[in-house]
Scaffold this motif. Structure first.
Motif: not given
Length: 198
Positions: A30-46
């Motif tokens: 919300e504070a930084n429009p245009g950002n990019t997000l990478t989600v790394h689930d360490l339990t699924n790809t440990p």
């Protein structure tokens, strides 16, 4: 702005650390429009727990790597590249037995590498991962930020120490705590989310 969200809880939608981490990410977006997000689930790809081959790959010059060492160091190289490419790191930290989850510890073991993320000089150790903002989304069944159980909390103190050693000293902590305590658990997450200030 590039955001990296690390998840270390295996509890999925039931996880308080994931919910709190998601709330932090939402505020950042919300504070930084245009950002990019990478989600790394360490339990699924440990990341694998360190074995001799990984240690050898860290301390063997690249030009002397065998195929086995090249394969072993790949996890570390990719994790460090992902970290270095990020501006903000949000780390979900469920407390397990007073400490962090082994999946998160394995990630740390792969990114904490001499000559890559820290170095030793004549003036002592120097962190090489700089200009990063880190948010810790810590969840716990009891209350550990203050009171008689505070000495038992090895989540925040450890992460501040090891991340700071690598140069990441700008760390903000939000806690959903008391999630197992009657009278506290019903409001613990809401209270934590309301405290978020980006």
């Amino acid at each position: 702005m590039k955001i990296l969200h690390l998840i270390s809880s295996p509890r999925g939608e039931a996880s308080f650390s994931i919910k709190l981490g998601n709330a932090i990410v939402e505020k950042l977006q919300e504070a930084n429009p245009g950002n990019t997000l990478t989600v790394h689930d360490l339990t699924n790809t440990p990341f694998p727990h360190l074995e001799e081959v990984h240690i050898n790959s860290f301390f063997t010059p690249k030009e002397n790597h065998t195929a086995e060492l090249t394969a072993a160091i790949k996890h570390s190289d990719e994790a460090i590249a992902e970290l270095e490419d990020s501006d903000v790191i949000v780390i979900g930290v469920p407390m397990y037995n007073f400490g962090i989850a082994s999946t998160l510890k394995a990630w740390i073991d792969h990114i904490a590498r001499a000559g890559k993320t820290f170095r030793y000089s004549e003036n002592g150790p120097e962190g090489l991962v700089k200009n990063k903002k880190v948010y810790l989304a810590i969840s716990s069944g009891g209350v550990y930020s203050e009171g008689p159980m505070k000495p038992y909390d090895f989540t925040e103190s450890y992460l501040r120490a090891v991340l700071g050693f690598m140069g990441m000293t700008d760390v903000t902590v939000y806690r959903a705590e008391g999630v197992s305590i009657p009278g506290l658990k019903d409001l613990a997450l809401d209270k934590a989310i309301e405290s978020i200030a980006i």
